[in-house]
Design a protein around this motif. Structure first.
Motif, PDB file in Angstrom:
ATOM      1  N   ILE A 285       0.795  -1.108   0.038  1.00 47.20           N
ATOM      2  CA  ILE A 285       0.019  -0.079   0.188  1.00 47.20           C
ATOM      3  C   ILE A 285       0.960   1.393   0.103  1.00 47.20           C
ATOM      4  O   ILE A 285       0.735   2.244  -0.586  1.00 47.20           O
ATOM      5  CB  ILE A 285      -0.837   0.156   1.260  1.00 47.20           C
TER       6      ILE A 285
ATOM      7  N   TRP B 287      -1.369  -0.984  -4.511  1.00 42.30           N
ATOM      8  CA  TRP B 287      -2.975  -0.698  -3.912  1.00 42.30           C
ATOM      9  C   TRP B 287      -3.267   0.722  -3.932  1.00 42.30           C
ATOM     10  O   TRP B 287      -4.490   1.020  -3.835  1.00 42.30           O
ATOM     11  CB  TRP B 287      -3.236  -1.477  -2.985  1.00 42.30           C
TER      12      TRP B 287
ATOM     13  N   ASP C  88      -7.102   1.226  -8.300  1.00 39.81           N
ATOM     14  CA  ASP C  88      -8.296   1.491  -7.714  1.00 39.81           C
ATOM     15  C   ASP C  88      -9.363   1.425  -8.510  1.00 39.81           C
ATOM     16  O   ASP C  88     -10.576   1.247  -8.107  1.00 39.81           O
ATOM     17  CB  ASP C  88      -8.133   3.074  -6.999  1.00 39.81           C
TER      18      ASP C  88
ATOM     19  N   VAL D 101     -10.433  -2.165  -8.873  1.00 36.92           N
ATOM     20  CA  VAL D 101     -11.035  -2.590  -7.566  1.00 36.92           C
ATOM     21  C   VAL D 101     -12.892  -2.489  -7.576  1.00 36.92           C
ATOM     22  O   VAL D 101     -13.317  -2.970  -7.208  1.00 36.92           O
ATOM     23  CB  VAL D 101     -10.478  -1.763  -6.554  1.00 36.92           C
TER      24      VAL D 101
END
Length: 270
Positions: free
Chosen positions: A222, A232, A238, A241
């Motif tokens: 992250i 991430w 993003d 996701v």
């Protein structure tokens, strides 16, 4: 290895036997054929299923021989059910599947058998078990794509089908209810495939690209040790996701149909 020991040698014979029994109950296959399929599957589970589990040996650092053997052997256990599905499709094309219960059982068997089978073979044995890919993608989102297609379709739908048949045989479900339940199975299957194809597989491809660029450690981050945004936190990641929500909502619609019919039955609608 423990989980896959269940997947390869314990759960499949239960699911295959359940589907075969339901097909026999509905008059779609003769009892002798059902017995032969269950017996052949039991043998294959012992002979090929537990050997198929040994692809994990490669994951633990042993020679690539084990992943090839495991990937191939782990898919052979589905052969008996595959023949039954082909047999049932032929019956359907010949117009011998007439009742709503028969159509419902066949629909669930096809979505579970074909949809789940593709999840097992194409997204499992082929995509994440190949040594070249597994070396780079072990534990990446491609594994999640395999799981999201194999488990809910190959195991979840037959579980739902068991109580659907029980309610139908006891008079709880009408023909109209069974038609809705067929649509629910198809919608659930589409929902999980949308999750895999719109989100999980693209994320796995991105992880593959960034691993070549920075290393395996980066696709798990992250925030990097230097304080920069990790994998991430990338904008494209993003977006992928959030794209998964499309498939989640579609699958949720299918499950909502199932829950509505079950709850309305429990509340004494019939």
């Amino acid at each position: 290895m423990t989980i896959h020991a269940f997947v390869e040698g314990f759960w499949p014979p239960i699911v295959v036997t359940v589907i075969v029994v339901l097909l026999v109950i509905a008059g779609l296959i003769p009892p002798k054929l059902g017995t032969a399929v269950a017996g052949m599957d039991a043998i294959l589970e012992i002979v090929t299923g537990m050997i198929g589990m040994m692809h994990h040996y490669y994951f633990n650092g042993l020679p690539t021989f084990w992943t090839y053997v495991g990937a191939v052997m782990g898919t052979l256990e589905a052969i008996p059910l595959g023949f039954v599905i082909i047999y049932v499709i032929l019956l359907w094309r010949r117009g011998e599947i007439r009742t709503e219960l028969q159509k419902t059982i066949v629909t669930y068997a096809l979505v579970a058998g074909i949809g789940g089978g593709i999840g097992v073979v194409a997204f499992g044995a082929s995509l994440i078990n190949l040594p070249l890919l597994n070396y780079f993608l072990h534990g990446a989102q491609t594994t999640m794509a395999h799981v999201h297609l194999a488990f809910p379709l190959a195991y979840g739908l037959p579980s739902i089908l068991m109580w659907v048949v029980a309610f139908a045989l006891s008079g709880g479900f009408s023909d109209g209810d069974l038609r809705y339940m067929r649509w629910a199975a198809i919608i659930i299957g589409v929902g999980f495939y949308l999750q895999a194809l719109l989100s999980l597989v693209p994320l796995g491809v991105l992880q593959f690209i960034y691993e070549f660029k920075y290393g395996y450690w980066f696709i798990k981050t992250i925030i990097t040790p230097s304080g920069h945004s990790g994998f991430w936190e990338l904008p494209l990641v993003d977006e992928f996701v959030w794209l998964r929500m499309i498939g989640v909502l579609v699958a949720a619609l299918g499950f909502a149909i199932v829950l509505y019919l079950e709850c309305s039955l429990g509340l004494g609608r019939h």
